[in-house]
Design a protein around this motif. Structure first.
Motif, PDB file in Angstrom:
ATOM      1  N   ARG A  12     -30.354 -22.626  -3.515  1.00  0.00           N
ATOM      2  CA  ARG A  12     -29.490 -23.274  -4.461  1.00  0.00           C
ATOM      3  C   ARG A  12     -28.933 -22.524  -5.747  1.00  0.00           C
ATOM      4  NH1 ARG A  12     -33.581 -28.618  -4.972  1.00  0.00           N
ATOM      5  NH2 ARG A  12     -32.516 -29.576  -2.884  1.00  0.00           N
ATOM      6  N   ASP A  13     -29.762 -21.393  -5.713  1.00  0.00           N
ATOM      7  CA  ASP A  13     -29.441 -20.386  -6.836  1.00  0.00           C
ATOM      8  C   ASP A  13     -28.383 -19.327  -6.249  1.00  0.00           C
ATOM      9  OD1 ASP A  13     -30.973 -21.771  -8.638  1.00  0.00           O
ATOM     10  OD2 ASP A  13     -32.666 -20.726  -8.491  1.00  0.00           O
ATOM     11  N   GLY A  14     -28.146 -19.297  -5.052  1.00  0.00           N
ATOM     12  CA  GLY A  14     -27.475 -18.446  -4.315  1.00  0.00           C
ATOM     13  C   GLY A  14     -28.085 -17.031  -4.111  1.00  0.00           C
ATOM     14  N   GLU A  15     -29.297 -17.109  -4.346  1.00  0.00           N
ATOM     15  CA  GLU A  15     -30.290 -15.897  -3.759  1.00  0.00           C
ATOM     16  C   GLU A  15     -30.299 -15.701  -2.213  1.00  0.00           C
ATOM     17  OE1 GLU A  15     -33.462 -14.616  -5.870  1.00  0.00           O
ATOM     18  OE2 GLU A  15     -33.318 -16.051  -7.593  1.00  0.00           O
ATOM     19  N   TRP A  16     -30.240 -16.717  -1.705  1.00  0.00           N
ATOM     20  CA  TRP A  16     -30.391 -16.842  -0.334  1.00  0.00           C
ATOM     21  C   TRP A  16     -29.054 -17.791   0.320  1.00  0.00           C
ATOM     22  CZ3 TRP A  16     -35.930 -18.311   1.656  1.00  0.00           C
ATOM     23  CH2 TRP A  16     -36.644 -16.973   1.297  1.00  0.00           C
ATOM     24  N   THR A  17     -28.658 -17.508   1.377  1.00  0.00           N
ATOM     25  CA  THR A  17     -27.653 -18.250   1.972  1.00  0.00           C
ATOM     26  C   THR A  17     -28.108 -18.952   3.316  1.00  0.00           C
ATOM     27  OG1 THR A  17     -26.003 -17.123   0.894  1.00  0.00           O
ATOM     28  CG2 THR A  17     -25.163 -18.153   2.822  1.00  0.00           C
ATOM     29  N   ILE A  18     -27.769 -20.221   3.699  1.00  0.00           N
ATOM     30  CA  ILE A  18     -28.247 -21.038   4.925  1.00  0.00           C
ATOM     31  C   ILE A  18     -26.606 -21.012   5.660  1.00  0.00           C
ATOM     32  CG2 ILE A  18     -28.957 -22.766   6.268  1.00  0.00           C
ATOM     33  CD1 ILE A  18     -31.100 -23.068   3.847  1.00  0.00           C
ATOM     34  N   LYS A  19     -26.558 -20.510   6.669  1.00  0.00           N
ATOM     35  CA  LYS A  19     -25.063 -20.508   7.368  1.00  0.00           C
ATOM     36  C   LYS A  19     -25.319 -21.591   8.283  1.00  0.00           C
ATOM     37  CE  LYS A  19     -23.809 -15.467   7.362  1.00  0.00           C
ATOM     38  NZ  LYS A  19     -23.387 -14.218   7.945  1.00  0.00           N
ATOM     39  N   PRO A  20     -23.867 -22.083   8.859  1.00  0.00           N
ATOM     40  CA  PRO A  20     -23.783 -23.198   9.530  1.00  0.00           C
ATOM     41  C   PRO A  20     -24.659 -23.143  11.025  1.00  0.00           C
ATOM     42  CG  PRO A  20     -21.502 -22.651   8.715  1.00  0.00           C
ATOM     43  CD  PRO A  20     -22.552 -21.594   8.353  1.00  0.00           C
ATOM     44  N   ASP A  21     -25.028 -21.993  11.334  1.00  0.00           N
ATOM     45  CA  ASP A  21     -25.868 -21.883  12.685  1.00  0.00           C
ATOM     46  C   ASP A  21     -27.304 -21.945  12.262  1.00  0.00           C
ATOM     47  OD1 ASP A  21     -26.371 -19.384  11.450  1.00  0.00           O
ATOM     48  OD2 ASP A  21     -25.580 -18.247  13.097  1.00  0.00           O
ATOM     49  N   GLY A  22     -27.812 -22.263  11.402  1.00  0.00           N
ATOM     50  CA  GLY A  22     -28.965 -22.399  10.802  1.00  0.00           C
ATOM     51  C   GLY A  22     -29.686 -21.030  10.464  1.00  0.00           C
ATOM     52  N   THR A  23     -29.072 -20.159  10.357  1.00  0.00           N
ATOM     53  CA  THR A  23     -29.785 -18.548   9.987  1.00  0.00           C
ATOM     54  C   THR A  23     -29.690 -18.809   8.583  1.00  0.00           C
ATOM     55  OG1 THR A  23     -27.541 -17.493  10.115  1.00  0.00           O
ATOM     56  CG2 THR A  23     -29.256 -17.662  12.184  1.00  0.00           C
ATOM     57  N   ILE A  24     -30.939 -17.964   7.875  1.00  0.00           N
ATOM     58  CA  ILE A  24     -31.034 -17.779   6.468  1.00  0.00           C
ATOM     59  C   ILE A  24     -30.980 -16.435   6.204  1.00  0.00           C
ATOM     60  CG2 ILE A  24     -32.483 -18.325   4.657  1.00  0.00           C
ATOM     61  CD1 ILE A  24     -34.132 -20.498   6.225  1.00  0.00           C
ATOM     62  N   TRP A  25     -29.999 -15.982   5.217  1.00  0.00           N
ATOM     63  CA  TRP A  25     -29.662 -14.571   4.786  1.00  0.00           C
ATOM     64  C   TRP A  25     -29.990 -14.543   3.376  1.00  0.00           C
ATOM     65  CZ3 TRP A  25     -27.500 -11.040   8.512  1.00  0.00           C
ATOM     66  CH2 TRP A  25     -27.525 -11.584   9.685  1.00  0.00           C
ATOM     67  N   ARG A  26     -30.431 -12.944   3.022  1.00  0.00           N
ATOM     68  CA  ARG A  26     -30.616 -12.995   1.638  1.00  0.00           C
ATOM     69  C   ARG A  26     -30.159 -11.708   1.358  1.00  0.00           C
ATOM     70  NH1 ARG A  26     -36.977 -12.206   2.512  1.00  0.00           N
ATOM     71  NH2 ARG A  26     -36.922 -10.169   3.726  1.00  0.00           N
ATOM     72  N   GLN A  27     -29.617 -11.363   0.115  1.00  0.00           N
ATOM     73  CA  GLN A  27     -28.835 -10.149  -0.181  1.00  0.00           C
ATOM     74  C   GLN A  27     -29.987  -9.042  -0.381  1.00  0.00           C
ATOM     75  OE1 GLN A  27     -26.051 -10.458  -3.576  1.00  0.00           O
ATOM     76  NE2 GLN A  27     -24.634  -9.350  -2.000  1.00  0.00           N
ATOM     77  N   SER A  28     -30.028  -7.747   0.155  1.00  0.00           N
ATOM     78  CA  SER A  28     -30.954  -6.786  -0.343  1.00  0.00           C
ATOM     79  C   SER A  28     -30.454  -6.128  -1.282  1.00  0.00           C
ATOM     80  CB  SER A  28     -31.138  -5.999   1.105  1.00  0.00           C
ATOM     81  OG  SER A  28     -29.824  -5.163   1.314  1.00  0.00           O
ATOM     82  N   ARG A  29     -31.365  -5.402  -1.839  1.00  0.00           N
ATOM     83  CA  ARG A  29     -30.808  -4.644  -3.290  1.00  0.00           C
ATOM     84  C   ARG A  29     -31.595  -3.262  -3.239  1.00  0.00           C
ATOM     85  NH1 ARG A  29     -31.222 -10.053  -4.577  1.00  0.00           N
ATOM     86  NH2 ARG A  29     -29.692 -10.883  -6.034  1.00  0.00           N
ATOM     87  N   ARG A  30     -30.867  -2.327  -3.802  1.00  0.00           N
ATOM     88  CA  ARG A  30     -31.564  -0.728  -4.095  1.00  0.00           C
ATOM     89  C   ARG A  30     -31.685  -0.754  -5.764  1.00  0.00           C
ATOM     90  NH1 ARG A  30     -27.800   2.812  -5.759  1.00  0.00           N
ATOM     91  NH2 ARG A  30     -25.687   2.347  -5.140  1.00  0.00           N
ATOM     92  N   ILE A  31     -32.662   0.167  -6.193  1.00  0.00           N
ATOM     93  CA  ILE A  31     -32.666   0.526  -7.406  1.00  0.00           C
ATOM     94  C   ILE A  31     -31.745   1.520  -7.850  1.00  0.00           C
ATOM     95  CG2 ILE A  31     -34.327   1.548  -8.946  1.00  0.00           C
ATOM     96  CD1 ILE A  31     -36.552   0.586  -7.370  1.00  0.00           C
ATOM     97  N   GLY A  32     -31.152   1.035  -8.886  1.00  0.00           N
ATOM     98  CA  GLY A  32     -29.981   1.900  -9.420  1.00  0.00           C
ATOM     99  C   GLY A  32     -30.325   2.317 -10.991  1.00  0.00           C
TER     100      GLY A  32
END
Length: 228
Positions: A12-32
């Motif tokens: 709900r906060d947008g950190e993870w995304t659930i796509k229409p095919d039911g897969t769950i994605w998150r955004q990876s981050r690197r230290i800057g």
């Protein structure tokens, strides 16, 4: 907050995304580094949030406030699409594929409904020796059928040898019981394997069982009881 509510909040906060095919994605981050020399996390790519469990299900996990939270992906997908899961209900995969979390493949089900679905669709096989009530292994069933076909044993003898009744042997060799197991299935007339045959007349000599003879002759009279 429960584990699943924490994971739903990530969606709900947008950190993870659930796509229409039911897969769950998150955004990876690197230290800057900021201009002032302080560190910051920079979004750089998206990656799958699930990992496959030995059970075949997909699991997701996240670190929140120093605490690791785990959950099952299919439950998260269903809640994202429909809301909270009612108490006492589970999420069933319609096609039996445990990592296929498309919303249309998920349905609410009780534990009883899930068991019926698994047995009815063949996902759980309790035939033959897998059945907890089975007295004979699949190998023994095949041995019984082969022994019957080759001759030399009556059903009563086979029953004694394998520790079951001759009625059970009869059903096994005719394929009426344990039909999926190996070994040749016999024809219809099995009296010669249960009863003895008079060499002179060729007549089958029946055995008295529960008030009747196995050659088909009914005996309805009460047995005599010795007094004394």
């Amino acid at each position: 907050m429960g584990a699943e509510k924490i994971l739903i909040a990530l969606v709900r906060d947008g950190e993870w995304t659930i796509k229409p095919d039911g897969t769950i994605w998150r955004q990876s981050r690197r230290i800057g580094n900021r201009h002032d020399g302080s560190s910051l996390l920079i979004p750089c790519a998206t990656e799958r949030a699930e990992r496959l469990l030995p059970t075949g299900y997909l699991m997701v996990r996240a670190m929140r406030n120093g605490v690791r939270t785990n959950g099952l992906a299919h439950r998260l997908v269903w809640q994202h699409a429909h809301g909270d899961i009612p108490d006492g209900m589970q999420i069933n995969h319609r096609n039996g594929i445990k990592d296929d979390n498309r919303p249309e493949n998920l349905e609410l089900a009780s534990a009883t409904d899930q068991a019926k679905h698994a047995h009815g669709s063949g996902l759980i096989d309790q035939t033959g020796q897998r059945n907890p009530s089975a007295k004979l292994s699949d190998r023994q069933v095949a041995q019984i059928r082969n022994a019957y076909q080759q001759g030399g044993y009556t059903m009563e003898q086979l029953g004694q040898r394998f520790g079951v009744s001759f009625q059970a042997i009869s059903k096994i060799v005719r394929g009426k019981r344990r039909p999926k197991q190996g070994g040749p299935v016999a024809g219809d007339d099995l009296r010669h394997c249960v009863c003895e045959q008079d060499e002179a007349t060729g007549r089958f000599i029946g055995k008295r069982v529960a008030g009747r003879l196995l050659d088909g002759v009914e005996h309805n009279g009460m047995p005599e009881v010795a007094h004394g």
